[in-house]
Design a protein around this motif. Structure first.
Motif, PDB file in Angstrom:
ATOM      1  N   UNK A  16      37.169  28.229  39.967  1.00  0.00           N
ATOM      2  CA  UNK A  16      37.649  29.598  39.827  1.00  0.00           C
ATOM      3  C   UNK A  16      37.050  30.173  38.545  1.00  0.00           C
ATOM      4  N   UNK A  17      36.375  31.318  38.667  1.00  0.00           N
ATOM      5  CA  UNK A  17      35.786  31.962  37.495  1.00  0.00           C
ATOM      6  C   UNK A  17      36.412  33.332  37.295  1.00  0.00           C
ATOM      7  N   UNK A  18      37.100  33.525  36.180  1.00  0.00           N
ATOM      8  CA  UNK A  18      37.627  34.849  35.840  1.00  0.00           C
ATOM      9  C   UNK A  18      36.440  35.767  35.600  1.00  0.00           C
ATOM     10  N   UNK A  21      34.146  40.161  32.599  1.00  0.00           N
ATOM     11  CA  UNK A  21      33.579  39.920  31.269  1.00  0.00           C
ATOM     12  C   UNK A  21      33.606  41.141  30.362  1.00  0.00           C
ATOM     13  N   UNK A  22      33.526  42.340  30.955  1.00  0.00           N
ATOM     14  CA  UNK A  22      33.579  43.568  30.149  1.00  0.00           C
ATOM     15  C   UNK A  22      34.954  43.783  29.536  1.00  0.00           C
ATOM     16  N   UNK A  23      35.986  43.134  30.106  1.00  0.00           N
ATOM     17  CA  UNK A  23      37.357  43.213  29.589  1.00  0.00           C
ATOM     18  C   UNK A  23      37.786  41.880  28.978  1.00  0.00           C
ATOM     19  N   UNK A  24      36.796  41.025  28.655  1.00  0.00           N
ATOM     20  CA  UNK A  24      37.083  39.680  28.139  1.00  0.00           C
ATOM     21  C   UNK A  24      38.002  38.919  29.095  1.00  0.00           C
ATOM     22  N   UNK A  25      37.838  39.215  30.391  1.00  0.00           N
ATOM     23  CA  UNK A  25      38.576  38.538  31.469  1.00  0.00           C
ATOM     24  C   UNK A  25      40.092  38.704  31.363  1.00  0.00           C
ATOM     25  N   UNK A  26      40.523  39.848  30.833  1.00  0.00           N
ATOM     26  CA  UNK A  26      41.957  40.143  30.780  1.00  0.00           C
ATOM     27  C   UNK A  26      42.532  40.138  32.193  1.00  0.00           C
ATOM     28  N   UNK A  31      44.115  40.404  39.733  1.00  0.00           N
ATOM     29  CA  UNK A  31      43.549  39.075  39.466  1.00  0.00           C
ATOM     30  C   UNK A  31      44.392  37.999  40.132  1.00  0.00           C
ATOM     31  N   UNK A  32      45.698  38.115  39.992  1.00  0.00           N
ATOM     32  CA  UNK A  32      46.599  37.119  40.559  1.00  0.00           C
ATOM     33  C   UNK A  32      46.642  37.200  42.081  1.00  0.00           C
TER      34      UNK A  32
END
Length: 249
Positions: A16-18, A21-26, A31-32
């Motif tokens: 699993x890759x969050x 990246x532009x949001x620092x993976x917030x 997402x959930x």
């Protein structure tokens, strides 16, 4: 729809890759939802290891503050998110998390679901709930103290201090700490070491540990004795192979 979390299965490792990246993976509610949907469709019977990582320069900067401010996290959504983290924490197979850069608050709660945490030296671990007048709902107060001890957990929660990968290793939060440029290669090596061993054994040992969590020692020993799966069907073949190698030396 944008893939906020990418799921890839290769050579019996589910990664699993969050992917914000532009949001620092917030993390946000979507997402959930995506992780939950991916878990619903994975055939875990063929998976031997699960890996969680973040795209770009950070693992996860925490909960998306815009999502929080919008009120999207109230009630049912919060329970969904906590439930997804619990699903990850109770995966039947070994669960590894690789952390670089930021691992703050919600990201810390997410990574605490992992069995093994490998961190780069430049990782930054912190719990900042108190900084934002928030109280955890994703399991931080329970999992953090079980990982690092009650006193250290309270220090992290009450001060919102940031801890490096090396400090995380020293306190027991991370299992392994490596230079940033070695994180990917060391994570792959760790997963290969897991894959080299019996899936049945790894799953059974993880279940025994979960079933006996917080039991007194005597009760835990008795549980293991009477509930262990013991010898597996491949044991004899492994013994014969080891004997053959020994004779050739």
């Amino acid at each position: 729809m944008t893939e906020l979390v990418i799921c890839d299965v290769k050579e019996k490792v589910c990664t699993f890759t969050l992917n914000r990246p532009d949001k620092l993976n917030a993390l946000n509610a979507e997402s959930f939802r995506q992780i939950a949907a991916q878990l619903d469709h994975i055939d875990m019977s063929d998976i031997r290891c699960v890996l969680l990582k973040g795209a770009g320069r950070s693992f996860c900067a925490g909960h998306d503050l815009d999502d929080l401010a919008s009120g999207a996290e109230a009630g049912l959504i919060e329970r969904l998110e906590a439930g997804v983290i619990e699903r990850l924490a109770t995966l039947p197979v070994p669960f590894v998390a690789a952390v670089q850069g930021h691992c703050y608050t919600g990201g810390l709660e997410l990574v605490l679901a992992a069995d093994i945490i490998i961190a780069s030296a430049d990782a930054k671990f912190a719990d900042t709930h108190a900084k934002w007048d928030l109280v955890p709902v994703w399991g931080l107060t329970q999992r953090l103290q079980r990982r690092v001890g009650r006193a250290k957990a309270m220090e992290m929660m009450f001060t919102s201090r940031t801890y490096s990968g090396e400090e995380a290793l020293a306190m027991g939060l991370a299992n392994i700490c490596v230079p940033a440029d070695e994180l990917e290669s060391e994570t792959k090596r760790l997963c290969r070491d897991i894959l080299a061993n019996s899936r049945r054994s790894n799953c059974a040992m993880k279940k025994l540990m979960a079933d006996t969590d917080n039991l007194p020692l005597a009760a835990g020993l008795a549980w293991e004795l009477y509930h262990s799966e013991g010898h597996g069907p491949e044991m004899q073949a492994h013994i014969e192979a080891a004997r053959g190698q020994s004779r050739r030396r």
